[in-house]
Motif scaffolding. Sequence first.
Motif, short mmCIF file in Angstrom:
data_model
loop_
_atom_site.label_atom_id
_atom_site.label_comp_id
_atom_site.label_asym_id
_atom_site.label_seq_id
_atom_site.Cartn_x
_atom_site.Cartn_y
_atom_site.Cartn_z
N GLU A 14 19.62 -52.48 -12.36
CA GLU A 14 19.85 -51.03 -12.40
C GLU A 14 19.94 -50.53 -13.83
O GLU A 14 20.45 -51.21 -14.73
N CYS A 15 19.46 -49.31 -14.02
CA CYS A 15 19.47 -48.68 -15.34
C CYS A 15 19.80 -47.20 -15.18
O CYS A 15 19.21 -46.52 -14.32
N VAL A 16 20.72 -46.72 -16.02
CA VAL A 16 21.11 -45.31 -15.98
C VAL A 16 21.06 -44.74 -17.39
O VAL A 16 21.53 -45.38 -18.33
N GLN A 17 20.49 -43.53 -17.53
CA GLN A 17 20.49 -42.85 -18.82
C GLN A 17 21.17 -41.49 -18.67
O GLN A 17 21.10 -40.86 -17.62
N HIS A 46 16.43 -37.54 -19.75
CA HIS A 46 15.07 -37.89 -20.13
C HIS A 46 14.16 -37.96 -18.91
O HIS A 46 14.56 -38.45 -17.85
N GLU A 47 12.91 -37.49 -19.11
CA GLU A 47 11.95 -37.52 -18.02
C GLU A 47 11.39 -38.93 -17.79
O GLU A 47 11.17 -39.33 -16.65
N ASN A 48 11.14 -39.64 -18.87
CA ASN A 48 10.46 -40.94 -18.76
C ASN A 48 11.46 -42.08 -18.76
O ASN A 48 12.42 -42.08 -19.52
N MET A 49 11.20 -43.06 -17.92
CA MET A 49 11.98 -44.29 -17.94
C MET A 49 11.03 -45.46 -17.80
O MET A 49 9.98 -45.37 -17.15
N VAL A 78 9.71 -50.80 -8.23
CA VAL A 78 10.70 -49.94 -8.86
C VAL A 78 11.07 -48.81 -7.91
O VAL A 78 10.36 -48.51 -6.95
N SER A 79 12.18 -48.18 -8.24
CA SER A 79 12.65 -47.03 -7.46
C SER A 79 13.27 -46.02 -8.40
O SER A 79 14.08 -46.39 -9.26
N GLU A 105 18.26 -39.78 -13.45
CA GLU A 105 18.97 -40.60 -14.43
C GLU A 105 18.92 -42.09 -14.12
O GLU A 105 19.35 -42.89 -14.93
N ARG A 106 18.41 -42.48 -12.97
CA ARG A 106 18.50 -43.87 -12.54
C ARG A 106 17.13 -44.46 -12.23
O ARG A 106 16.34 -43.86 -11.50
N PHE A 107 16.89 -45.66 -12.78
CA PHE A 107 15.61 -46.34 -12.56
C PHE A 107 15.91 -47.80 -12.25
O PHE A 107 16.53 -48.49 -13.06
#
Lengths: 112, 114
Positions: free
Chosen positions: B22-25, B29-32, B66-67, B72-74
Motif C-alpha cells: 500500500e502507498c498513500v500520498q 498528486h494526480e500521478n502515482m 494495481v488498484s 491518494e492511495r495506490f
Amino acid sequence: TQLLEQSPQFLSIQEGENLTVYCNSSSVFSSLQWYRQEPGEGPVLLVTVVTGGEVKKLKRLTFQFGDARKDSSLHITAAQPGDTGLYLCAGAWGDSSYKLIFGSGTRLLVRP
Amino acid sequence: DVKVTQSSRYLVKRTGEKVFLECVQDMDHENMFWYRQDPGLGLRLIYFSYDVKMKEKGDIPEGYSVSREKKERFSLILESASTNQTSMYLCASSLAGGSNQPQHFGDGTRLSIL
C-alpha cells in the motif's frame, strides 16, 4: 527499450577529492532529473535540467545537460562523507509521456 | 513537503501468497507509480496511474496488478508471489503535466518471498 547508462557504477574516494558522474543515452530527452538515494530511503530529487547546455549548481554539486540533450554530468567538488549515496539520473520525454527512464545508478562512498 | 508513505518497510511472504503493498500520498498528486529496484538494474516501472481508476502498464507488469480507488492511495498486488519478486519496491507520486514533473518517493518496502 530506451537505455540510460551511468558511469562509473561504483566510486570510492577520499574526503576532499573531486568527482564526475556521467549519464549517457542515444535518445533525446525533454529534461533530465538527478536524484540521490541514501540507504533505507527513497530517492530524493536534486535538480532538473531542461535546456541543452544548461548548467545548474547546488552548493558543491554542478549539473550539466548536454547540448543535444542526450547526456548529462554531475560534478562534485571537495566531496564530503555526507555526499555518500546512490546517484540516479532519469530521462523524461515531457508532456507526451508520464514515464521516466532511470539509469542504473552510481554508488558513491566518500571516506573520511 | 510531499509525504509518500508505504505501509511496510519490510515484508516476508511465502511463494504463492497474494501480497498487497500500500502507498498513500498527501499532496493531491494526480500521478502515482510503482517501481522495483534491484542491484545493477536501477528503477524499473511496474505500473502507473494518472487518475483514479486509471492505470497503465509499465515496463515489467507481469505478475503484478494495481488498484487506485482513491486519489491518494495506490496499491500494488502480487497475485501469486514468486521468489523472483523478491526486491525493493518503491512508490512515487507527481503532479500532472507529463514526465518533466519531479517524482516524490516513499522509503520503500523490502519484500522477501520465501
